[in-house]
Design an enzyme around this catalytic site. Structure first.
Site, short mmCIF file in Angstrom:
data_model
loop_
_atom_site.label_atom_id
_atom_site.label_comp_id
_atom_site.label_asym_id
_atom_site.label_seq_id
_atom_site.Cartn_x
_atom_site.Cartn_y
_atom_site.Cartn_z
N ARG A 15 0.85 -1.19 0.00
CA ARG A 15 0.00 0.00 0.00
C ARG A 15 0.88 1.25 0.00
NH1 ARG A 15 -3.45 -1.34 5.30
NH2 ARG A 15 -1.49 -2.40 5.76
N LYS A 75 1.86 2.11 7.40
CA LYS A 75 2.23 1.36 8.60
C LYS A 75 3.11 2.18 9.53
CE LYS A 75 0.99 -2.05 9.56
NZ LYS A 75 -0.33 -2.35 10.21
N TYR A 94 -0.99 4.73 10.60
CA TYR A 94 -1.31 3.75 11.66
C TYR A 94 -0.09 3.65 12.56
CZ TYR A 94 -5.38 2.14 9.02
OH TYR A 94 -6.57 2.08 8.37
N HIS A 96 -0.49 2.00 16.23
CA HIS A 96 -0.68 0.85 17.14
C HIS A 96 0.35 0.87 18.27
CE1 HIS A 96 -3.55 -0.74 14.29
NE2 HIS A 96 -2.66 -0.67 13.32
N GLU A 118 -5.71 4.99 13.68
CA GLU A 118 -6.64 4.05 14.30
C GLU A 118 -7.29 4.56 15.57
OE1 GLU A 118 -3.35 3.68 14.29
OE2 GLU A 118 -2.71 3.14 16.32
N ASP A 198 -19.29 -11.26 21.40
CA ASP A 198 -18.89 -9.88 21.70
C ASP A 198 -19.26 -9.62 23.16
OD1 ASP A 198 -18.24 -7.26 19.62
OD2 ASP A 198 -18.83 -6.80 21.69
N VAL A 267 -6.64 -11.34 13.73
CA VAL A 267 -6.57 -10.03 13.06
C VAL A 267 -6.13 -8.96 14.07
CG1 VAL A 267 -7.83 -8.38 11.62
CG2 VAL A 267 -8.46 -10.80 11.55
N ASP A 270 -2.32 -6.59 15.47
CA ASP A 270 -1.68 -5.26 15.41
C ASP A 270 -1.76 -4.54 16.76
OD1 ASP A 270 -4.39 -4.88 15.23
OD2 ASP A 270 -4.31 -3.48 13.56
N ASN A 301 -0.35 -6.70 8.84
CA ASN A 301 -0.71 -5.78 7.75
C ASN A 301 -1.42 -6.56 6.65
OD1 ASN A 301 1.73 -7.12 7.05
ND2 ASN A 301 2.34 -5.49 5.65
N1 LIG Z 1 -4.06 -7.44 11.13
C1 LIG Z 1 -4.45 -6.49 10.30
O1 LIG Z 1 -3.95 -6.37 9.19
C2 LIG Z 1 -5.55 -5.58 10.68
C3 LIG Z 1 -5.96 -5.55 11.97
N2 LIG Z 1 -7.04 -4.78 12.34
C4 LIG Z 1 -7.38 -4.84 13.76
O2 LIG Z 1 -8.53 -5.64 14.00
C5 LIG Z 1 -9.02 -5.32 15.32
C6 LIG Z 1 -10.54 -5.15 15.28
O3 LIG Z 1 -10.85 -3.95 14.58
P1 LIG Z 1 -12.35 -3.46 14.33
O4 LIG Z 1 -13.22 -4.61 14.03
O5 LIG Z 1 -12.28 -2.34 13.37
O6 LIG Z 1 -12.74 -2.88 15.75
P2 LIG Z 1 -14.23 -2.53 16.25
O7 LIG Z 1 -14.06 -1.51 17.31
O8 LIG Z 1 -15.12 -2.25 15.10
O9 LIG Z 1 -14.71 -3.91 16.89
C7 LIG Z 1 -14.12 -4.47 18.02
C8 LIG Z 1 -15.17 -5.27 18.75
O10 LIG Z 1 -14.51 -5.97 19.81
C9 LIG Z 1 -15.45 -6.04 20.85
N3 LIG Z 1 -14.79 -6.45 22.09
C10 LIG Z 1 -14.04 -5.72 22.95
N4 LIG Z 1 -13.65 -6.48 23.98
C11 LIG Z 1 -14.13 -7.73 23.74
C12 LIG Z 1 -14.08 -8.96 24.44
N5 LIG Z 1 -13.45 -9.09 25.62
N6 LIG Z 1 -14.69 -10.05 23.88
C13 LIG Z 1 -15.35 -9.94 22.71
N7 LIG Z 1 -15.46 -8.80 22.03
C14 LIG Z 1 -14.86 -7.71 22.54
C15 LIG Z 1 -16.08 -4.67 20.89
O11 LIG Z 1 -17.30 -4.66 21.61
C16 LIG Z 1 -16.26 -4.41 19.41
O12 LIG Z 1 -17.55 -4.80 18.94
C17 LIG Z 1 -8.24 -4.06 15.73
O13 LIG Z 1 -7.15 -4.41 16.56
C18 LIG Z 1 -7.73 -3.53 14.42
O14 LIG Z 1 -6.62 -2.67 14.54
C19 LIG Z 1 -7.74 -4.01 11.45
C20 LIG Z 1 -7.34 -3.99 10.14
C21 LIG Z 1 -6.18 -4.73 9.65
C1 LIG Z 2 -5.07 -1.27 10.48
C2 LIG Z 2 -3.73 -1.64 10.07
O1 LIG Z 2 -2.81 -1.64 10.85
C3 LIG Z 2 -3.48 -2.02 8.71
O2 LIG Z 2 -4.37 -1.85 7.86
O3 LIG Z 2 -2.37 -2.50 8.40
#
Ligand SMILES: NC(=O)C1=CN([C@@H]2O[C@H](COP(=O)(O)OP(=O)(O)OC[C@H]3O[C@@H](n4cnc5c(N)ncnc54)[C@H](O)[C@@H]3O)[C@@H](O)[C@H]2O)C=CC1
Ligand SMILES: CC(=O)C(=O)O
Length: 372
Positions: A15, A75, A94, A96, A118, A198, A267, A270, A301
């Site tokens: 990206r 990143k 981003y 983190h 983020e 959740d 996921v 990060d 990522n």
């Molecule tokens: N690995 C990667 O490439 C990427 C990673 N991410 C990451 O994915 C993660 C999730 O992001 P989003 O879905 O956008 O966040 P979001 O805020 O939309 O959803 C997170 C959900 O987790 C729930 N939650 C919190 N504590 C909890 C628990 N103890 N048990 C169950 N659910 C719980 C919340 O209530 C919420 O509904 C973040 O860490 C984000 O940075 C996002 C994009 C790319």
């Molecule tokens: C959210 C994030 O860290 C990514 O898109 O790589």
């Protein structure tokens, strides 16, 4: 303002922080945009595309970082980029930081104004600069997970949709936000049995209203997580507490109870990861390892593997904020826009995001005190 866009250097990160459309919007507003040579090639954008949009091409990363008032990235900077930090530089990317102690300290020491995509948060608690990449990663998590369930890839040899006369696979998603919902849509579309957990009962109600009957919703607690995880073929970690380290919800004992060849895609890696047996971040070139017979995938990522879609989606949401920072100046923009203010993790050597300060046991300074 001069806005600099270096080429991303993380493993398989194709990206880039701005598409030509983003460059054009900034240049039309009176700013200069310096793109590092070939920074957009991985996303299918050439130097010529950027020059037509009004950018200037700069040959080295050092020049981009050196000339820019604001550096836009995708990143978090890697250690080889820390040498480019300097007082007053605005870094918009981003970050983190809860999972990045050394980077946090480097930003503080060099008095960088570090604004994390983020943690920009609207009054309805949504995270507008995280959402598009979470949509991508949520959809990808199922695409990736089902590949590793195939026998030649180390999995147990399950087709998640099943076939007539054979049960479908079980997909368990922990966290029902943007990543979780997008993963659920993909998994339901393939015909899997889907369970989503959740901690927020309101969110569970919304999911039930949207998809009731096609997916099971469960309150997230250790009892329900253990029961669901041990029956799962594919577990997707999708929790987030904004800005904070992810809680470890799936313990090593739970992983040991999964059947061999099951797959975990975390996921949330990060933000440090939500699975106890995930002890390292993996990369697109070496994405998995096996522990207790279970395939673990922990790429931080994920959207970097679909850079064309992701660069355009990211630019769509970052540019309005970049325009505001560039046109008003960072101080006035932060004072005027409370959502943007929540993105400020560090300024003038002060750590201004409480969850990051707690993660590293460093002093926290409220933003208004840090900017005076
Ligand atoms: N690995 C990667 O490439 C990427 C990673 N991410 C990451 O994915 C993660 C999730 O992001 P989003 O879905 O956008 O966040 P979001 O805020 O939309 O959803 C997170 C959900 O987790 C729930 N939650 C919190 N504590 C909890 C628990 N103890 N048990 C169950 N659910 C719980 C919340 O209530 C919420 O509904 C973040 O860490 C984000 O940075 C996002 C994009 C790319
Ligand atoms: C959210 C994030 O860290 C990514 O898109 O790589």
């Amino acid at each position: 303002m001069i806005i600099g866009v270096p080429k991303e250097i993380k493993n398989n990160e194709n990206r880039v922080a701005l598409s030509p459309a983003g460059v054009q919007a900034l240049v039309k507003a009176g700013h200069r945009v310096m793109m590092e040579n070939n920074a957009g090639l991985g996303s299918g954008f050439t130097n010529e595309h950027y020059e037509e949009a009004g950018a200037e091409i700069v040959h080295t990363a050092q020049d981009v970082w050196g000339m820019a008032d604001m550096v836009m990235k995708v990143k978090e900077p890697l250690p080889e980029e820390y040498a480019f930090f300097r007082p007053g530089l605005v870094l918009f990317t981003y970050l983190h930081l809860a999972a990045e102690e050394t980077l946090t300290k480097a930003l503080l020491e060099k008095r960088v104004t570090a604004i994390a995509y983020e943690t920009i948060q609207l009054a309805d608690r949504s995270l507008p600069l995280l959402t598009p990449m979470s949509e991508v990663a949520g959809r990808m998590s199922v695409q990736v997970g089902i590949q590793f369930l195939e026998k030649p890839k180390g999995g147990k040899g399950i087709l998640v949709g099943g076939v007539p006369g054979v049960s479908p696979g079980r997909v368990v998603i922990i966290g029902g936000g943007v990543v979780g919902t997008n993963a659920a849509k993909m998994a339901m579309g393939l015909g899997a049995q889907v369970t989503i957990l959740d901690i927020n009962p309101e969110r569970l109600r919304e999911l039930d209203d949207l998809y009731g009957g096609r997916l099971q919703t469960l309150m997230s607690n250790s009892y329900n997580i253990e029961t669901a995880v041990k029956q799962a073929d594919l577990v997707i970690g999708a929790v987030l507490i904004p800005g904070a380290r992810a809680p470890k919800l799936v313990t090593e004992d739970m992983v040991k109870q999964m059947s061999p060849g099951s797959v975990i895609v975390d996921v949330a890696i990060d933000q440090g990861g939500s699975i106890e047996t995930i002890d390292r971040v993996t990369t697109h070139s070496d994405p998995t390892y096996v522990k207790h017979g279970v395939v673990h995938y922990a790429v931080a990522n994920m959207p970097g593997a679909v850079p064309r879609t992701s660069t355009i989606a990211l630019t769509n949401v970052t540019v309005p904020y970049a325009l505001k920072i560039a046109s008003l100046g960072p101080g006035a923009a932060i004072k005027q826009d409370p959502a943007l203010a929540l993105g400020v993790n560090a300024v003038n050597g002060a750590l201004t995001y409480q969850a990051v300060a707690e993660a590293h046991q460093l002093p926290y300074t409220p933003l208004d005190k840090a900017i005076g």
